[in-house]
Design a protein around this motif. Structure first.
Motif, PDB file in Angstrom:
ATOM      1  N   ALA A   5     -34.006  16.617 -24.256  1.00 37.50           N
ATOM      2  CA  ALA A   5     -34.048  16.481 -23.205  1.00 37.50           C
ATOM      3  C   ALA A   5     -34.449  15.117 -22.925  1.00 37.50           C
ATOM      4  CB  ALA A   5     -35.112  17.272 -22.853  1.00 37.50           C
ATOM      5  N   ALA A   6     -34.751  14.781 -24.116  1.00 36.79           N
ATOM      6  CA  ALA A   6     -34.743  12.720 -24.714  1.00 36.79           C
ATOM      7  C   ALA A   6     -33.399  12.499 -24.015  1.00 36.79           C
ATOM      8  CB  ALA A   6     -35.530  12.821 -25.758  1.00 36.79           C
ATOM      9  N   LEU A   7     -32.368  12.149 -25.678  1.00 39.46           N
ATOM     10  CA  LEU A   7     -31.689  11.930 -24.806  1.00 39.46           C
ATOM     11  C   LEU A   7     -31.017  12.243 -23.300  1.00 39.46           C
ATOM     12  CD1 LEU A   7     -29.120  13.698 -27.338  1.00 39.46           C
ATOM     13  CD2 LEU A   7     -30.234  11.067 -27.534  1.00 39.46           C
ATOM     14  N   VAL A   8     -30.649  13.442 -22.614  1.00 40.14           N
ATOM     15  CA  VAL A   8     -30.657  13.244 -21.130  1.00 40.14           C
ATOM     16  C   VAL A   8     -31.324  12.111 -20.056  1.00 40.14           C
ATOM     17  CG1 VAL A   8     -30.432  14.749 -19.107  1.00 40.14           C
ATOM     18  CG2 VAL A   8     -30.227  16.026 -21.507  1.00 40.14           C
ATOM     19  N   ALA A   9     -33.150  12.414 -20.806  1.00 36.66           N
ATOM     20  CA  ALA A   9     -33.651  11.174 -19.623  1.00 36.66           C
ATOM     21  C   ALA A   9     -33.370  10.000 -19.848  1.00 36.66           C
ATOM     22  CB  ALA A   9     -34.922  11.503 -20.323  1.00 36.66           C
ATOM     23  N   GLY A  10     -32.840   9.704 -21.290  1.00 35.78           N
ATOM     24  CA  GLY A  10     -32.932   8.097 -22.037  1.00 35.78           C
ATOM     25  C   GLY A  10     -31.461   7.855 -21.326  1.00 35.78           C
ATOM     26  N   GLY A  11     -30.046   8.527 -20.851  1.00 37.81           N
ATOM     27  CA  GLY A  11     -28.897   8.235 -20.751  1.00 37.81           C
ATOM     28  C   GLY A  11     -29.268   7.423 -19.547  1.00 37.81           C
ATOM     29  N   ALA A  12     -30.324   8.564 -18.760  1.00 42.69           N
ATOM     30  CA  ALA A  12     -30.623   8.081 -17.461  1.00 42.69           C
ATOM     31  C   ALA A  12     -30.962   6.445 -17.531  1.00 42.69           C
ATOM     32  CB  ALA A  12     -31.231   9.568 -16.590  1.00 42.69           C
ATOM     33  N   VAL A  13     -31.337   6.558 -17.858  1.00 45.39           N
ATOM     34  CA  VAL A  13     -32.580   5.413 -18.250  1.00 45.39           C
ATOM     35  C   VAL A  13     -31.631   4.049 -18.685  1.00 45.39           C
ATOM     36  CG1 VAL A  13     -34.552   4.186 -19.369  1.00 45.39           C
ATOM     37  CG2 VAL A  13     -34.753   6.036 -18.636  1.00 45.39           C
ATOM     38  N   LEU A  14     -30.623   4.481 -19.713  1.00 45.34           N
ATOM     39  CA  LEU A  14     -29.663   3.431 -19.884  1.00 45.34           C
ATOM     40  C   LEU A  14     -29.275   2.869 -18.737  1.00 45.34           C
ATOM     41  CD1 LEU A  14     -28.826   1.632 -22.225  1.00 45.34           C
ATOM     42  CD2 LEU A  14     -27.053   3.954 -22.770  1.00 45.34           C
ATOM     43  N   THR A  15     -28.599   4.082 -18.440  1.00 41.71           N
ATOM     44  CA  THR A  15     -27.491   3.631 -16.716  1.00 41.71           C
ATOM     45  C   THR A  15     -27.891   3.199 -15.771  1.00 41.71           C
ATOM     46  OG1 THR A  15     -26.645   5.565 -17.791  1.00 41.71           O
ATOM     47  CG2 THR A  15     -25.802   4.845 -15.788  1.00 41.71           C
ATOM     48  N   GLY A  16     -29.666   3.170 -15.535  1.00 38.53           N
ATOM     49  CA  GLY A  16     -30.246   2.769 -13.852  1.00 38.53           C
ATOM     50  C   GLY A  16     -30.597   1.154 -14.544  1.00 38.53           C
ATOM     51  N   LEU A  17     -30.404   0.847 -15.886  1.00 35.63           N
ATOM     52  CA  LEU A  17     -30.994  -0.260 -16.211  1.00 35.63           C
ATOM     53  C   LEU A  17     -29.872  -0.828 -16.600  1.00 35.63           C
ATOM     54  CD1 LEU A  17     -33.462  -0.108 -19.524  1.00 35.63           C
ATOM     55  CD2 LEU A  17     -33.882  -1.358 -16.989  1.00 35.63           C
ATOM     56  N   ALA A  18     -28.934  -0.815 -17.095  1.00 35.24           N
ATOM     57  CA  ALA A  18     -27.610  -1.726 -16.865  1.00 35.24           C
ATOM     58  C   ALA A  18     -27.439  -1.757 -15.222  1.00 35.24           C
ATOM     59  CB  ALA A  18     -26.466  -0.341 -17.624  1.00 35.24           C
ATOM     60  N   ALA A  19     -27.521  -0.649 -14.504  1.00 29.56           N
ATOM     61  CA  ALA A  19     -26.884  -1.016 -13.080  1.00 29.56           C
ATOM     62  C   ALA A  19     -27.833  -2.238 -12.040  1.00 29.56           C
ATOM     63  CB  ALA A  19     -27.615  -0.432 -11.830  1.00 29.56           C
ATOM     64  N   GLN A  20     -28.882  -2.643 -13.307  1.00 29.08           N
ATOM     65  CA  GLN A  20     -29.366  -3.689 -12.718  1.00 29.08           C
ATOM     66  C   GLN A  20     -28.655  -5.427 -13.344  1.00 29.08           C
ATOM     67  OE1 GLN A  20     -31.810  -2.946 -10.793  1.00 29.08           O
ATOM     68  NE2 GLN A  20     -30.608  -0.901 -11.257  1.00 29.08           N
ATOM     69  N   ILE A  21     -27.807  -5.363 -14.163  1.00 31.76           N
ATOM     70  CA  ILE A  21     -27.241  -6.014 -14.476  1.00 31.76           C
ATOM     71  C   ILE A  21     -26.024  -6.288 -12.994  1.00 31.76           C
ATOM     72  CG2 ILE A  21     -25.127  -7.293 -16.465  1.00 31.76           C
ATOM     73  CD1 ILE A  21     -27.095  -5.270 -18.725  1.00 31.76           C
ATOM     74  N   ALA A  22     -25.963  -6.857 -12.346  1.00 26.63           N
ATOM     75  CA  ALA A  22     -24.818  -7.253 -11.070  1.00 26.63           C
ATOM     76  C   ALA A  22     -24.978  -8.102 -10.715  1.00 26.63           C
ATOM     77  CB  ALA A  22     -25.646  -5.896 -10.258  1.00 26.63           C
ATOM     78  N   LEU A  23     -23.043  -8.483 -10.648  1.00 32.47           N
ATOM     79  CA  LEU A  23     -22.653  -9.921 -10.074  1.00 32.47           C
ATOM     80  C   LEU A  23     -21.837  -9.146  -8.868  1.00 32.47           C
ATOM     81  CD1 LEU A  23     -21.184 -11.125 -13.334  1.00 32.47           C
ATOM     82  CD2 LEU A  23     -23.788 -11.728 -12.592  1.00 32.47           C
TER      83      LEU A  23
END
Length: 198
Positions: free
Chosen positions: A30-48
């Motif tokens: 469960a922690a890995l699933v949530a962490g993966g979602a958060v990582l993807t959300g944070l990475a999405a904010q790196i946007a050009l």
């Protein structure tokens, strides 16, 4: 875990995290699933922004592919499903802090969800153990993202499929090659380091 267990197909990087009991394994997952979602959300904010394209260059696709590869098909798919559902519900963690499913780039998010499952399944078969295998795994996942993202872009904007390819795929090929190169170095290296810890 033995070196033989580390190198045999059927194991992904997340499986190396210890869980002594079934309940602890569920908490870990469960922690890995949530962490993966958060990582993807944070990475999405790196946007050009890309001139002439409604699709920005982001870290989102790279994160989605890494999450799928590291977590395996089931956890990777659940992680990206959580990311997509939370974003559809209003969490502003799609590219540029957007949310919802009205965006012309939403097809890429659906593609990332399916791609995470695919690369996770390939990783269980050893698709992240060497540079060439990792490159092929990343290429397969990227192809799935574009296979859904580009037609959705065309449909949602009314542009032709050829135009959607020109603005929603071609400008990103160089960046995708760089992301694949990063993965080719990172994933096999992670396996080597895990083997040395044994």
């Amino acid at each position: 875990m033995s070196t033989a267990a580390l190198t045999r197909p059927g194991t992904v990087l997340a499986d190396l995290l210890p869980a002594a009991t079934a309940s602890r394994a569920r908490v870990r997952d469960a922690a890995l699933v949530a962490g993966g979602a958060v990582l993807t959300g944070l990475a999405a904010q790196i946007a050009l922004p890309v001139p002439g394209s409604p699709v920005p260059v982001t870290g989102q696709t790279f994160a989605a592919l890494l999450v799928g590869t590291a977590l395996g098909a089931r956890r990777g798919l659940l992680s990206l499903a959580l990311y997509a559902l939370a974003g559809m519900a209003g969490m502003p963690w799609f590219a540029d802090g957007t949310s919802g499913f009205a965006s012309p780039t939403f097809g890429y998010i659906v593609g990332m969800l399916l791609a995470s499952g695919l690369v996770g399944a390939l990783a269980r078969r050893g698709g992240d153990r060497g540079a060439l295998r990792t490159a092929a795994t990343m290429a397969a996942g990227t192809a799935v993202i574009y296979a859904l993202g580009v037609p959705y872009l065309a449909l949602s904007t009314g542009m032709s499929l050829g135009k959607a390819v020109a603005v929603g795929l071609v400008p990103f090929l160089f960046g995708d090659a760089l992301k694949a190169a990063l993965a080719m170095g990172a994933l096999p290296t992670a396996w080597k380091l895990a083997g040395r810890r044994d």
